[in-house]
Scaffold this motif. Structure first.
Motif, PDB file in Angstrom:
ATOM      1  N   GLN A 118       0.822  -1.201   0.000  1.00 54.00           N
ATOM      2  CA  GLN A 118       0.000   0.000   0.000  1.00 54.00           C
ATOM      3  C   GLN A 118       0.862   1.260   0.000  1.00 54.00           C
ATOM      4  O   GLN A 118       1.947   1.296   0.566  1.00 54.00           O
ATOM      5  CB  GLN A 118      -0.921  -0.001   1.222  1.00 54.00           C
ATOM      6  N   CYS A 120       0.433   5.893  -0.839  1.00 47.65           N
ATOM      7  CA  CYS A 120      -0.488   7.016  -1.006  1.00 47.65           C
ATOM      8  C   CYS A 120      -0.075   7.879  -2.195  1.00 47.65           C
ATOM      9  O   CYS A 120       1.115   8.073  -2.453  1.00 47.65           O
ATOM     10  CB  CYS A 120      -0.525   7.875   0.250  1.00 47.65           C
ATOM     11  N   ASP A 123      -3.865  12.250  -0.906  1.00 44.38           N
ATOM     12  CA  ASP A 123      -4.744  11.696   0.127  1.00 44.38           C
ATOM     13  C   ASP A 123      -5.482  10.448  -0.356  1.00 44.38           C
ATOM     14  O   ASP A 123      -6.506  10.050   0.207  1.00 44.38           O
ATOM     15  CB  ASP A 123      -5.758  12.747   0.586  1.00 44.38           C
ATOM     16  N   LEU A 125      -5.275   6.438  -0.778  1.00 52.85           N
ATOM     17  CA  LEU A 125      -4.566   5.227  -0.367  1.00 52.85           C
ATOM     18  C   LEU A 125      -4.873   4.126  -1.363  1.00 52.85           C
ATOM     19  O   LEU A 125      -6.032   3.758  -1.563  1.00 52.85           O
ATOM     20  CB  LEU A 125      -4.996   4.796   1.032  1.00 52.85           C
ATOM     21  N   ASP A 137      -5.445   5.789   8.370  1.00 50.44           N
ATOM     22  CA  ASP A 137      -5.723   5.975   6.946  1.00 50.44           C
ATOM     23  C   ASP A 137      -7.203   5.888   6.610  1.00 50.44           C
ATOM     24  O   ASP A 137      -7.581   6.001   5.435  1.00 50.44           O
ATOM     25  CB  ASP A 137      -4.963   4.938   6.118  1.00 50.44           C
ATOM     26  N   LYS A 140      -8.855   8.570   4.365  1.00 52.35           N
ATOM     27  CA  LYS A 140      -8.370   8.776   2.999  1.00 52.35           C
ATOM     28  C   LYS A 140      -9.345   8.178   1.978  1.00 52.35           C
ATOM     29  O   LYS A 140     -10.212   7.363   2.314  1.00 52.35           O
ATOM     30  CB  LYS A 140      -6.984   8.133   2.820  1.00 52.35           C
ATOM     31  N   ILE A 142      -9.891   5.499  -0.401  1.00 56.39           N
ATOM     32  CA  ILE A 142      -9.263   4.176  -0.410  1.00 56.39           C
ATOM     33  C   ILE A 142      -9.612   3.449  -1.703  1.00 56.39           C
ATOM     34  O   ILE A 142     -10.781   3.298  -2.055  1.00 56.39           O
ATOM     35  CB  ILE A 142      -9.703   3.355   0.814  1.00 56.39           C
TER      36      ILE A 142
END
Length: 320
Positions: A118, A120, A123, A125, A137, A140, A142
């Protein structure tokens, strides 16, 4: 399918000649491993999301080749060793040792797990299925994506450049076309940012399954996107299917040489005032791609750099 895998140790000096010898014996698909640093041109041609780390060149090279388990491996190995011994009279072939193991067609899919973790993009992920989202996280954006048979995890600089430009210029309900969509990550993010519909085109049929799986894994409905296999540059059926003057944004994260051919075609698919986002351009090719974009009558709005890669964002004139 299972394969017998063989790893032959030789020298960088001899790797091409030994590879040629293996192919002359009927062995296909020889893989070369060495520590020679990649040139800018080689990096451009690879154009992968995860660029391998390289060590200091020690002059050693490994050649990997494969035989089906039904093949007579002993007979083939005897021929290889005999050829190597004959080469020693005029070439430094190194140890010439051969290690043997077994592998399967699917092994490379799981091998990605040791490289892809993972990360970023601002912002956002981006996380594979085998990792968990940490508490810090949770706020964020996602995106769940797994490396598969199609390129595109978001890790490569060119993809990140495109993500930022899509986010900057996308308006709610926008129609977006991703040329060379791979895993579908750019179209998927565009939909997350508020696009109304995404269309992706790619030459590789693997892009269909990869895009479907990634879209579904992120809760995106099937009616929100389409994937078309074919070449937008010269396939009239693909061009008609994609549609003309239809898109608010067209993104193309492809090598510079392809962008040179693609750009004059793209203009007719953009709405007047539409945005054209390009990347995949090694810095030494920036002026070439910029020149082609200008020749089509589009206005260059931005040129952005990340590492040795370039993204050019342009706008189709309202009266074109």
């Amino acid at each position: 399918m299972k394969w017998n895998k063989f790893r032959l140790q030789t020298t960088v000096e001899a790797e091409e000649i030994v590879s040629s010898m293996l192919m002359d014996l009927g062995i296909q698909g020889v893989e070369i491993e060495d520590k020679i640093p990649l040139t800018a041109r080689e990096k451009e041609q690879m154009f992968v999301d995860i660029m391998p780390e390289t060590e200091v060149d020690d002059g050693i090279a490994y050649l990997n080749f494969y035989l089906e388990v039904e093949e007579d491996k002993e007979s083939m190995l005897q021929k290889v060793r005999q050829e190597l011994e004959e080469m020693r009279s005029y070439l430094e072939v190194g140890e010439g040792t051969i290690e043997e193991s077994q592998t399967e067609d699917v092994d490379w899919v799981n091998n990605w797990k040791q490289y892809f973790h993972q990360f970023c993009v601002d912002d956002i992920l981006i996380i594979p299925s085998w990792e968990k989202v940490s508490a810090e996280d949770q706020d964020k954006t996602i995106i769940h994506i797994d490396p598969g048979t199609a390129f595109g995890t978001g890790m490569h600089e060119t993809t990140q450049l495109c993500i930022r430009q899509i986010r900057k210029y996308l308006k709610p309900g926008a129609q977006i076309l991703d040329v060379g969509c791979g895993s579908g990550i750019l179209g998927m993010l565009a939909l997350k940012f508020g696009a109304g519909h995404s269309v992706g085109t790619d030459l590789d049929p693997c892009a269909i399954d990869a895009t479907h799986e990634n879209m579904e894994g992120n809760g995106i409905l099937r009616e929100q996107y389409d994937v078309i296999i074919g070449n937008l540059i010269n396939d009239s059926v693909v061009q008609e299917t994609v549609g003309y003057e239809k898109y608010d944004i067209i993104v193309a994260n492809i090598l510079a040489e392809v962008l040179v051919e693609l750009t004059p075609v793209v203009v007719s698919h953009l709405k007047p005032g539409g945005i054209y986002i390009t990347s995949g351009i090694i810095d030494e090719k920036e002026n070439v791609v910029a020149g082609v974009i200008t020749q089509t009558g589009m206005e260059i709005l931005e040129v952005n750099h990340q590492g040795e890669w370039v993204s050019i964002t342009a706008k189709k004139q309202e009266n074109v």
